[in-house]
Design an enzyme around this catalytic site. Structure first.
Site, PDB file in Angstrom:
ATOM      1  N   HIS A 265      47.279  37.341  71.685  1.00  0.00           N
ATOM      2  CA  HIS A 265      48.569  37.944  71.344  1.00  0.00           C
ATOM      3  C   HIS A 265      48.496  38.578  69.946  1.00  0.00           C
ATOM      4  O   HIS A 265      48.772  39.760  69.772  1.00  0.00           O
ATOM      5  CB  HIS A 265      49.659  36.863  71.389  1.00  0.00           C
ATOM      6  N   GLU A 266      48.081  37.779  68.978  1.00  0.00           N
ATOM      7  CA  GLU A 266      48.026  38.298  67.606  1.00  0.00           C
ATOM      8  C   GLU A 266      46.948  39.383  67.494  1.00  0.00           C
ATOM      9  O   GLU A 266      47.099  40.334  66.734  1.00  0.00           O
ATOM     10  CB  GLU A 266      47.768  37.162  66.606  1.00  0.00           C
ATOM     11  N   HIS A 269      48.520  42.635  68.277  1.00  0.00           N
ATOM     12  CA  HIS A 269      49.241  43.162  67.111  1.00  0.00           C
ATOM     13  C   HIS A 269      48.259  43.749  66.100  1.00  0.00           C
ATOM     14  O   HIS A 269      48.490  44.803  65.516  1.00  0.00           O
ATOM     15  CB  HIS A 269      50.002  42.031  66.401  1.00  0.00           C
ATOM     16  N   GLU A 295      55.409  44.594  69.756  1.00  0.00           N
ATOM     17  CA  GLU A 295      55.306  43.471  70.670  1.00  0.00           C
ATOM     18  C   GLU A 295      54.698  43.902  72.009  1.00  0.00           C
ATOM     19  O   GLU A 295      54.042  43.101  72.684  1.00  0.00           O
ATOM     20  CB  GLU A 295      56.711  42.882  70.859  1.00  0.00           C
TER      21      GLU A 295
END
Ligand code: ZN
Length: 514
Positions: A265-266, A269, A295
């Site tokens: 997830h990170e 980003h 996001e």
């Protein structure tokens, strides 16, 4: 001053503002990773001082005069420079509406509320947080009035995170999602018990989890020479420059996938932040147009890629190697099932894809009522618990696992939650376009080849920075305005085949015309 020297002066000025923001972010990163506990109070003051200082510099008359001068000759500028003027002017005019004294007061209250929230959550005692929540709601209502808004007061705050979005429209989208997603959850609840996932209940060496996460980050194209991964209680991504984009994660010895998926997830980003154009560095353009778009990048990697069968077909051998003897009899299909279990639960950040947006809806509804003044902070726990029961059918045992679970309100970040849902929607809509351009993508994923996907996202999303609005970006990529359709198609297709119920789900026609 001629146009070129004005442009040079503007870039220099913005560079200083961005440097101050980077220094603030670095202090924030340190606060959540390595700062010793006793440093908290002084750090709060340092952050408030820096916030006040960058606000003062950014709202100075000198910058206003430069922007006005350049705006007058906007038609002669090349499109990138014109965009830089437009975007900076937008930020400038918005920032000017907030007096420096207000910005400092808000920052100081944030620090106090954050520390009170940590204690309140630890002791599950809402009363410890209540006076701070009241103060922050009051300050946020004031902030909204200073910024100005049309329609609901909430719109003023939403604008900070998702420019151009309106609570009135979001209500409709969220209602559609709530109705369709609860049908999916109902269908899943009615399917027979799934395969035995007892193998998940083992101890998973945390150093091995770490090594796997670094391998995955490397494979997806995250430049570890321009970034790093550390540990923190709440995973996050922060950027000081496109050549220094950092992420954090957390590992638990009793959970194999939580830390890995949070790294993915990170990592999503971070790829976005590393993908801005070098020529935009230290300017307004080297940012995403909205948190929803940001996001979308994390969720695309975490959910669409990281919770897919081809992904685990590729990584299962690595897991077997890193956790010897623990996964010998487990098939990739079982891993796929394990990372996609659907079960209504209490905690948003641990929620599955089918129930996640329901958690967001609850927060959105509460925030709107708080901001409108229809709900007092003291009633938040009881309203929260009622809504959890009606949307998710779960009983909240205590406030720590209820309305105290998220950090956002302690930061006074009202209007933030809907961006998570918008990220889900944008991600699916963007991904449909990815598959048109890269028809063999799933084969590439199974081969562990992620760079074609990263490069597609660089080309179509990352490099634009703030040149396009969220809605324009999604419309240009997909050919249609942003909507809930692609996300619902994705959910129904994936979970009907995983859980074996027919898709599309048969729906009753609406009872009355809308
Ligand atoms: Zn995120």
């Amino acid at each position: 001053m001629n146009v070129n020297s004005a442009l040079r002066a503007l870039r220099e000025y913005l560079g200083q503002v961005e440097d101050l923001h980077a220094a603030t972010s670095l202090l924030g990163w340190d606060q959540q990773t390595y700062m010793p506990p006793k440093g908290a109070e002084a750090r709060g003051l340092q952050l408030a001082t820096l916030s006040g200082l960058s606000h003062r510099i950014f709202t100075a008359r000198k910058l206003g005069a430069l922007l006005a001068r350049l705006h007058d000759v906007r038609e002669q500028l090349d499109p990138d420079d014109a965009k830089l003027i437009d975007e900076t002017l937008y930020d400038y005019e918005r920032a000017k509406r907030l007096p420096e004294s207000f910005v400092k007061e808000f920052a100081e209250e944030q620090s106090k509320a954050f520390h009170a929230w940590i204690k309140a959550r630890q002791q599950s005692d809402f009363g410890l947080f209540l006076p701070h929540l009241e103060k922050l709601v009051g300050l946020s209502r004031w902030r909204a009035d200073l910024l100005g808004f049309e329609g609901l007061r909430y719109n003023a705050l939403l604008e900070d995170y998702e420019r151009g979005a309106r609570a009135e429209d979001l209500r409709g989208v969220l209602a559609t999602l709530a109705a369709r997603q609860s049908e999916i959850v109902k269908c899943i609840a009615q399917t027979p018990v799934r395969a035995d996932l007892g193998w998940l209940n083992q101890q998973w060496d945390e150093a091995a989890q770490w090594a796997v996460s670094i391998q995955i980050l490397h494979d997806m194209g995250y430049d570890l020479e321009a970034g790093r991964q550390d540990r923190s209680a709440h995973p996050f991504t922060t950027s000081f420059h496109l050549n220094d984009v950092r992420i954090t994660t957390r590992t638990h010895s009793d959970q194999l996938f939580s830390g890995l998926l949070s790294s993915l997830h990170e990592g999503g980003h971070a790829l976005y932040e590393q993908g801005f154009l070098a020529k935009d560095a230290r300017t307004t353009l080297a940012h995403g147009p909205s948190l929803g778009i940001h996001e979308s990048q994390s969720r695309l990697w975490e959910n669409i890629v990281g919770r897919s069968l081809p992904f685990w077909r590729h990584y299962l051998p690595l897991l077997r190697e890193r956790f010897p003897g623990q996964l010998e009899t487990v098939a990739a299909e079982e891993v796929y099932e394990a990372v996609n279990q659907v079960k209504p639960s209490l905690i948003r950040v641990e929620a599955d894809e089918c129930t996640y947006n329901l958690h967001v809806i609850i927060r959105f509804e509460i925030e709107v009522e708080l901001l409108e003044g229809n709900l007092v902070a003291g009633d938040v726990p009881s309203v929260w618990n009622e809504k959890m029961k009606s949307y998710l059918g779960v009983d909240v045992p205590d406030d720590a696992r209820g309305c105290l679970q998220d950090v956002h309100w302690s930061h006074g970040a009202f209007g933030y939650f809907p961006t998570y849902t918008l990220g889900n929607l944008y991600a699916s809509q963007i991904f449909e376009a990815v598959l048109k351009d890269l028809p063999d993508l799933w084969q590439q994923v199974e081969n562990g080849s992620f760079l074609p996907l990263r490069d597609w996202l660089r080309e179509h999303v990352h490099r634009h920075g703030r040149r396009k609005t969220a809605a324009d970006l999604v419309r240009e990529i997909s050919g249609t305005p942003p909507g809930a359709g692609p996300y619902l198609r994705y959910l129904e297709a994936k979970y009907s085949s995983l859980y074996g119920f027919p898709a599309p789900i048969k729906r009753k026609a609406p009872a009355s015309p809308r």
